[in-house]
Design a protein around this motif. Sequence first.
Motif, PDB file in Angstrom:
ATOM      1  N   LEU A 185       0.111  -6.509  13.215  1.00 19.12           N
ATOM      2  CA  LEU A 185      -0.188  -6.389  14.542  1.00 19.12           C
ATOM      3  C   LEU A 185      -1.033  -5.244  14.999  1.00 19.12           C
ATOM      4  N   THR A 202       4.475  -5.281   6.486  1.00 19.77           N
ATOM      5  CA  THR A 202       4.377  -4.021   6.459  1.00 19.77           C
ATOM      6  C   THR A 202       4.557  -3.285   7.806  1.00 19.77           C
ATOM      7  N   GLY A 203       4.626  -4.181   8.684  1.00 17.34           N
ATOM      8  CA  GLY A 203       4.722  -3.291  10.251  1.00 17.34           C
ATOM      9  C   GLY A 203       3.326  -2.976  10.548  1.00 17.34           C
ATOM     10  N   TYR A 244       8.115 -15.506  11.074  1.00 19.15           N
ATOM     11  CA  TYR A 244       9.077 -15.201  11.651  1.00 19.15           C
ATOM     12  C   TYR A 244       9.463 -16.563  12.364  1.00 19.15           C
ATOM     13  N   SER A 261      12.198  -8.261   8.592  1.00 15.26           N
ATOM     14  CA  SER A 261      10.678  -8.066   8.247  1.00 15.26           C
ATOM     15  C   SER A 261      10.405  -7.604   6.875  1.00 15.26           C
ATOM     16  N   ASN A 310       2.504 -14.149  11.318  1.00 18.36           N
ATOM     17  CA  ASN A 310       3.587 -13.774  11.758  1.00 18.36           C
ATOM     18  C   ASN A 310       4.399 -15.163  12.563  1.00 18.36           C
TER      19      ASN A 310
HETATM   20  P1  ADP Z   1       5.085  -7.058  10.009  1.00 17.87           P
HETATM   21  O1  ADP Z   1       4.159  -6.707   8.816  1.00 17.87           O
HETATM   22  O2  ADP Z   1       6.267  -6.490   9.822  1.00 17.87           O
HETATM   23  O3  ADP Z   1       5.134  -8.646  10.177  1.00 17.87           O
HETATM   24  P2  ADP Z   1       3.652  -6.755  12.275  1.00 17.87           P
HETATM   25  O4  ADP Z   1       3.006  -5.737  13.080  1.00 17.87           O
HETATM   26  O5  ADP Z   1       2.672  -7.960  12.040  1.00 17.87           O
HETATM   27  O6  ADP Z   1       4.290  -6.191  10.952  1.00 17.87           O
HETATM   28  O7  ADP Z   1       4.656  -7.238  13.618  1.00 17.87           O
HETATM   29  C1  ADP Z   1       5.446  -6.157  13.982  1.00 17.87           C
HETATM   30  C2  ADP Z   1       6.790  -6.752  14.316  1.00 17.87           C
HETATM   31  O8  ADP Z   1       6.963  -7.745  15.550  1.00 17.87           O
HETATM   32  C3  ADP Z   1       7.392  -7.588  13.163  1.00 17.87           C
HETATM   33  O9  ADP Z   1       8.231  -6.764  12.193  1.00 17.87           O
HETATM   34  C4  ADP Z   1       8.262  -8.688  13.895  1.00 17.87           C
HETATM   35  O10 ADP Z   1       9.668  -7.991  13.894  1.00 17.87           O
HETATM   36  C5  ADP Z   1       7.503  -8.730  15.232  1.00 17.87           C
HETATM   37  N1  ADP Z   1       7.032  -9.963  15.226  1.00 17.87           N
HETATM   38  C6  ADP Z   1       5.526 -10.104  15.139  1.00 17.87           C
HETATM   39  N2  ADP Z   1       5.085 -11.459  15.305  1.00 17.87           N
HETATM   40  C7  ADP Z   1       6.243 -12.064  15.611  1.00 17.87           C
HETATM   41  C8  ADP Z   1       6.627 -13.512  15.777  1.00 17.87           C
HETATM   42  N3  ADP Z   1       5.622 -14.426  15.833  1.00 17.87           N
HETATM   43  N4  ADP Z   1       7.715 -13.922  16.004  1.00 17.87           N
HETATM   44  C9  ADP Z   1       8.761 -12.906  16.054  1.00 17.87           C
HETATM   45  N5  ADP Z   1       8.663 -11.507  15.827  1.00 17.87           N
HETATM   46  C10 ADP Z   1       7.506 -11.238  15.569  1.00 17.87           C
END
Ligand code: ADP
Length: 479
Positions: free
Chosen positions: A440, A436-437, A381, A430, A377
């Motif tokens: 995390l 995929t959301g 991002y 994303s 991530n």
């Molecule tokens: P994804 O597969 O969409 O990355 P995650 O569950 O890993 O799903 O993350 C959920 C959301 O949190 C992401 O869609 C993103 O918008 C935000 N996010 C996660 N990590 C970061 C980061 N390091 N910087 C900015 N936004 C983040």
Amino acid sequence: MKHRFSFFKKMHSLKTVLLLAFIIIGFVPGCAIGGIFLSFYQSRALDNDTVSMTSQAQLLNDQIISTGYLKDTDIDVINTQLKALGNIYSGRIIIIDKTLRVVKDTYDLSDGKTFVWENAILGLKGERTSVYDDVSHCLILTVPITASDRSNTIEGVILITKSTDAIEQNITFYRNLYTYILLVLVVVIALIAVYFSDRFTKPFEKLAGLILNSQDTHNEVKVDNYTETEEISANFNDVMQKMRDIDESRQEFVSNVSHELKTPLTSMKVLADSLNSMEEGAPVELYQDFMHDITHEIDRETKIINDLLSLVRMDKSGATMNIESKNINEMLESLLKRLGPIAEKQKVELVLESFRPVTAEIDEVKLSLGIMNLIENGIKYNKEGGYVHVTLNADHQYFYISVEDNGMGIPPDSVDRIFERFYRADKSHSREIGGTGLGLSITKNAIDMHHGEIKVHSVLGEGTTFDVRIPLIYIKEQS
Ligand code: ADP
């Protein structure tokens, strides 16, 4: 069999227990009080008789000594008095001299005979005794006859028996009366017991009924007659609310999964339809472009399915944990090595800083996946020329991993939701970069399974830091 079962069920019911308790509490003291009263009455009556007999004996003592009756019993005044006293007492009076010879017996049976009886002997030794004979129902009193001069020598013994029939009759009368009262009392107690046991258990019956109904009506259960019923109601409502929440989140999850899986399929269908309807002689590059897009959608679909599978695996209980003592520095180094090419592609600098060597009890596969999502991530991002800084530290109890980036950051209103399944802070971006959301929520589950904690700090446009804390020694949950 069914009847027997319902009988035992009835015996176990709170109502029956209360009913029996009321009857026992009301009845047993009632019986005991009756018994105590009767024996108290008997001993009081015997004591009173003894006192009056003793004072009579005292009077006789004085007369016997003053008239010399022990030597000559031909004294009418005393003989008449003895007879009268015998009649009053419905008993017998015997006068014995100091040689244990019977001087006078009002029954005229033992005159002149030697009277050897333990209490008479005790009387000659100066002791006054009184005995209650419960077989022949009489009270026997022996009083020493003492000379009235200073010598106080014992001249003989007066033995008086008194029938206690009057006392016995009174006791029988009271006993009968008490039995009748007790019978009435039992009926009254039983009625009170039925009334109160019914009243006390009503709220519980009401509670059981409401709980049963609430399955269909989904209404809140509330019975506040007692603290206990109030507590049961509140706990039941809590459990029901949790179950509803679980049900809701499951439904939401299923609909999210369907939606997520459908999106790449819809794209593929559009792309395939476009391919089919392509005019003849269209350039090969166009076909290749479409095929490339289809492959991209298939990759996306595969990634979603893989993430879902990881999530399901993580959701299983701690029993599936494969705990081993591992070097965390090495684990992070290998993760960074794997992610290095992606970071390079995104032109993001990836740095690992270990403050000390750390060995901990972990499930390497699960924790690697969780930490990898954080680093991924940080790269995803981010912006060209950005960095992802991974640090490892430990104290005597925990080890700490922090993943810090200077990427796009998370909007403040999304920070609390990013660990939810399928939640994306910046949806279009994303999706565009293949998120995929689920990443995390996988990370959070992995850390929870290690009894650890994860915290996020983010400033929109400046960057994000994830701080992870995990115990060095894995504590298996008590079941
Ligand atoms: P994804 O597969 O969409 O990355 P995650 O569950 O890993 O799903 O993350 C959920 C959301 O949190 C992401 O869609 C993103 O918008 C935000 N996010 C996660 N990590 C970061 C980061 N390091 N910087 C900015 N936004 C983040």
